[in-house]
Design a protein around this motif. Structure first.
Motif, PDB file in Angstrom:
ATOM      1  N   THR A 216       0.848  -1.185   0.000  1.00 25.97           N
ATOM      2  CA  THR A 216       0.000   0.000   0.000  1.00 25.97           C
ATOM      3  C   THR A 216       0.885   1.237   0.000  1.00 25.97           C
TER       4      THR A 216
ATOM      5  N   THR B 102      -4.056   0.509  -2.280  1.00 20.54           N
ATOM      6  CA  THR B 102      -3.544  -0.793  -1.889  1.00 20.54           C
ATOM      7  C   THR B 102      -2.881  -1.501  -3.065  1.00 20.54           C
ATOM      8  N   TRP B 103      -2.318  -2.663  -2.752  1.00 20.80           N
ATOM      9  CA  TRP B 103      -1.643  -3.441  -3.800  1.00 20.80           C
ATOM     10  C   TRP B 103      -2.609  -3.817  -4.914  1.00 20.80           C
TER      11      TRP B 103
END
Length: 115
Positions: free
Chosen positions: A33, A52-53
């Motif tokens: 993140t 976020t990822w």
């Protein structure tokens, strides 16, 4: 070693736009993140946005609808597109991530919104 380097700040008139960039190294960027925070003179650092990822985004109420956070995992870079800028957006903007419980910050980039 984690390094975050911001760029793209400057002076812009009210209602204008800027795009900030943050280049990351020392981490597997796509796993993490990434966030943007800002600190105005005489005030505490405050949250602006995170991604976020898997590209879930979150924004402070004060920037919702005007700012957009995005990421390019191929370039290890996170962006902050800022539109409809207001004088109260004037601050140093910092890039942020966490790894193993430690917070990492860039040195910041100054954004000044003024006529």
């Amino acid at each position: 070693q984690v390094q975050l380097v911001e760029s793209g700040g400057g002076l812009v008139q009210p209602g204008g736009s800027l795009r900030l960039s943050c280049a990351a190294s020392g981490i597997i960027f796509s796993y993490y993140t990434m966030g943007w925070y800002r600190q105005a003179t005489g005030k505490e650092r405050e949250f602006v946005a995170t991604i976020t990822w898997n590209t879930i985004t979150n924004y402070a109420d004060s920037v919702e609808g005007r700012f957009t956070i995005s990421r390019d995992n191929a370039k290890n870079t996170v962006y902050l597109q800022m539109n409809s800028l207001k004088p109260e957006d004037t601050a140093v903007y910092y890039c942020n991530t966490y790894r193993n419980g430690n917070a990492y910050w860039g040195r910041g980039t100054q954004v000044t919104v003024s006529s």
